[in-house]
Design a protein around this motif. Structure first.
Motif, PDB file in Angstrom:
ATOM      1  N   THR A   1       0.798  -1.232   0.000  1.00  0.00           N
ATOM      2  CA  THR A   1       0.000   0.000   0.000  1.00  0.00           C
ATOM      3  C   THR A   1       0.830   1.280   0.000  1.00  0.00           C
ATOM      4  OG1 THR A   1      -0.186   0.085   2.435  1.00  0.00           O
ATOM      5  CG2 THR A   1      -1.904  -1.136   1.231  1.00  0.00           C
ATOM      6  N   LEU A   2       2.064   1.243   0.397  1.00  0.00           N
ATOM      7  CA  LEU A   2       2.810   2.481   0.644  1.00  0.00           C
ATOM      8  C   LEU A   2       3.690   2.903  -0.532  1.00  0.00           C
ATOM      9  CD1 LEU A   2       3.929   1.932   4.370  1.00  0.00           C
ATOM     10  CD2 LEU A   2       1.980   3.264   3.518  1.00  0.00           C
ATOM     11  N   GLY A   3       3.665   4.187  -0.821  1.00  0.00           N
ATOM     12  CA  GLY A   3       4.606   4.793  -1.744  1.00  0.00           C
ATOM     13  C   GLY A   3       4.438   4.384  -3.193  1.00  0.00           C
ATOM     14  N   LEU A   4       5.569   4.334  -3.902  1.00  0.00           N
ATOM     15  CA  LEU A   4       5.590   4.024  -5.325  1.00  0.00           C
ATOM     16  C   LEU A   4       5.870   2.559  -5.609  1.00  0.00           C
ATOM     17  CD1 LEU A   4       7.547   7.155  -6.626  1.00  0.00           C
ATOM     18  CD2 LEU A   4       5.093   6.727  -6.760  1.00  0.00           C
ATOM     19  N   VAL A   5       5.987   1.761  -4.567  1.00  0.00           N
ATOM     20  CA  VAL A   5       6.275   0.340  -4.757  1.00  0.00           C
ATOM     21  C   VAL A   5       5.069  -0.437  -5.294  1.00  0.00           C
ATOM     22  CG1 VAL A   5       6.955  -1.792  -3.597  1.00  0.00           C
ATOM     23  CG2 VAL A   5       8.151   0.343  -3.080  1.00  0.00           C
ATOM     24  N   PRO A   6       3.862  -0.278  -4.740  1.00  0.00           N
ATOM     25  CA  PRO A   6       2.725  -1.069  -5.237  1.00  0.00           C
ATOM     26  C   PRO A   6       2.358  -0.701  -6.680  1.00  0.00           C
ATOM     27  CG  PRO A   6       2.253  -0.122  -3.072  1.00  0.00           C
ATOM     28  CD  PRO A   6       3.475   0.564  -3.587  1.00  0.00           C
TER      29      PRO A   6
ATOM     30  N   GLU B   1       1.217   4.460 -11.121  1.00  0.00           N
ATOM     31  CA  GLU B   1       1.058   5.466 -12.175  1.00  0.00           C
ATOM     32  C   GLU B   1       0.336   6.708 -11.662  1.00  0.00           C
ATOM     33  OE1 GLU B   1      -0.780   5.886 -16.715  1.00  0.00           O
ATOM     34  OE2 GLU B   1      -0.806   3.944 -15.682  1.00  0.00           O
ATOM     35  N   GLU B   2      -0.746   6.505 -10.919  1.00  0.00           N
ATOM     36  CA  GLU B   2      -1.494   7.645 -10.387  1.00  0.00           C
ATOM     37  C   GLU B   2      -0.643   8.433  -9.410  1.00  0.00           C
ATOM     38  OE1 GLU B   2      -5.736   8.604  -8.118  1.00  0.00           O
ATOM     39  OE2 GLU B   2      -4.830   6.608  -7.926  1.00  0.00           O
TER      40      GLU B   2
ATOM     41  N   VAL C   1       2.629   8.701  -9.257  1.00  0.00           N
ATOM     42  CA  VAL C   1       3.659   9.456  -9.964  1.00  0.00           C
ATOM     43  C   VAL C   1       3.096  10.802 -10.426  1.00  0.00           C
ATOM     44  CG1 VAL C   1       4.976   9.557 -12.128  1.00  0.00           C
ATOM     45  CG2 VAL C   1       5.113   7.526 -10.671  1.00  0.00           C
ATOM     46  N   GLU C   2       1.905  10.788 -10.992  1.00  0.00           N
ATOM     47  CA  GLU C   2       1.305  12.025 -11.487  1.00  0.00           C
ATOM     48  C   GLU C   2       0.957  12.980 -10.349  1.00  0.00           C
ATOM     49  OE1 GLU C   2       1.291  12.899 -14.674  1.00  0.00           O
ATOM     50  OE2 GLU C   2       2.383  11.002 -14.881  1.00  0.00           O
ATOM     51  N   VAL C   3       0.482  12.438  -9.227  1.00  0.00           N
ATOM     52  CA  VAL C   3       0.155  13.290  -8.077  1.00  0.00           C
ATOM     53  C   VAL C   3       1.423  13.933  -7.522  1.00  0.00           C
ATOM     54  CG1 VAL C   3      -0.670  13.270  -5.692  1.00  0.00           C
ATOM     55  CG2 VAL C   3      -1.983  12.112  -7.475  1.00  0.00           C
ATOM     56  N   LEU C   4       2.502  13.180  -7.448  1.00  0.00           N
ATOM     57  CA  LEU C   4       3.757  13.747  -6.944  1.00  0.00           C
ATOM     58  C   LEU C   4       4.281  14.830  -7.878  1.00  0.00           C
ATOM     59  CD1 LEU C   4       5.514  10.543  -5.577  1.00  0.00           C
ATOM     60  CD2 LEU C   4       4.649  12.463  -4.230  1.00  0.00           C
ATOM     61  N   LYS C   5       4.077  14.663  -9.161  1.00  0.00           N
ATOM     62  CA  LYS C   5       4.435  15.745 -10.093  1.00  0.00           C
ATOM     63  C   LYS C   5       3.612  17.003  -9.806  1.00  0.00           C
ATOM     64  CE  LYS C   5       5.800  12.853 -14.048  1.00  0.00           C
ATOM     65  NZ  LYS C   5       5.442  12.475 -15.439  1.00  0.00           N
ATOM     66  N   GLY C   6       2.339  16.792  -9.475  1.00  0.00           N
ATOM     67  CA  GLY C   6       1.506  17.929  -9.095  1.00  0.00           C
ATOM     68  C   GLY C   6       2.034  18.638  -7.868  1.00  0.00           C
ATOM     69  N   TRP C   7       2.499  17.869  -6.890  1.00  0.00           N
ATOM     70  CA  TRP C   7       3.067  18.497  -5.688  1.00  0.00           C
ATOM     71  C   TRP C   7       4.383  19.207  -6.004  1.00  0.00           C
ATOM     72  CZ3 TRP C   7      -0.095  19.842  -2.329  1.00  0.00           C
ATOM     73  CH2 TRP C   7      -1.138  19.023  -1.901  1.00  0.00           C
ATOM     74  N   ALA C   8       5.106  18.709  -7.002  1.00  0.00           N
ATOM     75  CA  ALA C   8       6.304  19.427  -7.440  1.00  0.00           C
ATOM     76  C   ALA C   8       5.921  20.791  -8.014  1.00  0.00           C
ATOM     77  CB  ALA C   8       7.066  18.600  -8.470  1.00  0.00           C
ATOM     78  N   ASP C   9       4.839  20.823  -8.800  1.00  0.00           N
ATOM     79  CA  ASP C   9       4.339  22.107  -9.289  1.00  0.00           C
ATOM     80  C   ASP C   9       3.992  23.025  -8.123  1.00  0.00           C
ATOM     81  OD1 ASP C   9       4.525  21.277 -11.947  1.00  0.00           O
ATOM     82  OD2 ASP C   9       2.437  20.589 -12.018  1.00  0.00           O
ATOM     83  N   PHE C  10       3.308  22.465  -7.128  1.00  0.00           N
ATOM     84  CA  PHE C  10       2.888  23.250  -5.970  1.00  0.00           C
ATOM     85  C   PHE C  10       4.102  23.815  -5.238  1.00  0.00           C
ATOM     86  CE2 PHE C  10       1.294  23.919  -1.650  1.00  0.00           C
ATOM     87  CZ  PHE C  10       0.062  24.497  -1.889  1.00  0.00           C
ATOM     88  N   ALA C  11       5.127  22.977  -5.054  1.00  0.00           N
ATOM     89  CA  ALA C  11       6.344  23.448  -4.383  1.00  0.00           C
ATOM     90  C   ALA C  11       6.982  24.599  -5.155  1.00  0.00           C
ATOM     91  CB  ALA C  11       7.327  22.288  -4.225  1.00  0.00           C
ATOM     92  N   GLU C  12       6.981  24.480  -6.475  1.00  0.00           N
ATOM     93  CA  GLU C  12       7.524  25.568  -7.295  1.00  0.00           C
ATOM     94  C   GLU C  12       6.698  26.837  -7.115  1.00  0.00           C
ATOM     95  OE1 GLU C  12       8.790  26.341 -11.957  1.00  0.00           O
ATOM     96  OE2 GLU C  12       6.976  25.182 -11.514  1.00  0.00           O
TER      97      GLU C  12
END
Length: 274
Positions: A79-84, A89-90, A92-103
């Motif tokens: 259940t945790l992280g990018l391992v499952p 895929e989902e 990865v895209e959400v973390l990219k969104g948080w990268a946008d937010f951090a920027e």
């Protein structure tokens, strides 16, 4: 070397959302959020405004991901992280969104748990996990921000190996010394010999080693568990660490507030110890 606190993003707060950080007297926080619906330019604008008015610096965005998250040894690996694979895929895209937010808010990095990264580098799942982490980390790099692993579900050598496999310039570690103990993954002081050069900031948390094969150890107030904080902080100083000490106490209410205040005082004493 500043002391701060992990702080949940909450737009329902009337007034300044960082007032509680200011009330503690902290100049810095890690901003944490698990709700992808808050990852918008409009929310980012309020964060920037409120942080400026409260005179609070955001040293990183702790990025939560959707789907189940079970913090134990039985369901955690699936259940945790990018391992499952089912959620990869989902997420990865959400973390990219948080990268946008951090920027958008001017934060230097995002932090997350990548999950139970395979210990065996010949595990057929290992390359796919590394590829997913690389996709997120490269996106962060394109935004000029860091991608930092929070320690927890992997041993120090697995984390170092994965960082080396990725080979990117923006990788770092948010070292939670308690997590190494709670998961039975290592001694945080010794871990600095393995990955100390990658440590960017610290979660000030404490815990006890697990005594049951299915359950994590117990989290306790900093100074009451198996993290030897005076020795740990001396070692950090020796290796040139100059990042933030971010207090995290995984309870709520008045007891949490009192523990944060006590830990603040203890940190100041531990910093002065020879």
């Amino acid at each position: 070397m500043e002391i701060g606190v992990i702080h949940m993003l909450d737009v329902s707060v009337k007034g300044n959302m960082f007032q509680v950080v200011s009330d503690y007297g902290f100049p810095v926080c890690q901003l944490c959020c698990w709700d992808r619906e808050l990852c918008t330019p409009e929310v980012a604008e309020r964060v920037v405004r409120d942080a400026r008015e409260a005179n609070v610096r955001i040293c990183a965005v702790w990025a939560g991901v959707p789907g189940p998250a079970v913090w134990n040894f039985t369901e955690g690996p699936v259940t945790l992280g990018l391992v499952p694979e089912a959620y990869r895929e989902e997420r990865v895209e959400v973390l990219k969104g948080w990268a946008d937010f951090a920027e958008w808010i001017g934060a230097p990095a995002i932090i997350t748990h990548c999950g139970f990264i395979p210990e065996n580098l010949t595990d057929p799942e290992y390359p796919a996990v590394v590829a997913a982490i690389r996709e997120v980390a490269e996106y962060c790099e394109s935004k000029g921000i860091g991608f930092w692993f929070e320690t927890g579900q992997e041993t120090p050598i697995v984390l170092l190996r994965t960082i080396q496999r990725l080979g990117l310039s923006n990788l770092g570690i948010n070292l939670d010394p308690a997590n190494l103990i709670l998961y039975g993954k290592g001694n945080p002081i010794d871990a600095l010999d393995t990955f100390g050069s990658y440590v960017r900031n610290i979660h000030v948390k404490d815990g006890l080693y697990p005594v049951d094969g299915d359950r994590l150890g117990e989290e306790v107030r900093a100074g009451e568990g198996n993290v030897n904080y005076p020795a740990f902080m001396r070692k950090l100083k020796e290796i040139g660490f100059a990042g933030e000490y971010i207090i995290e106490r995984e309870i709520s209410g008045e007891e949490q507030r009192q523990d944060i205040l006590r830990t603040t005082n203890d940190l100041k004493l531990w910093m002065q110890a020879d």
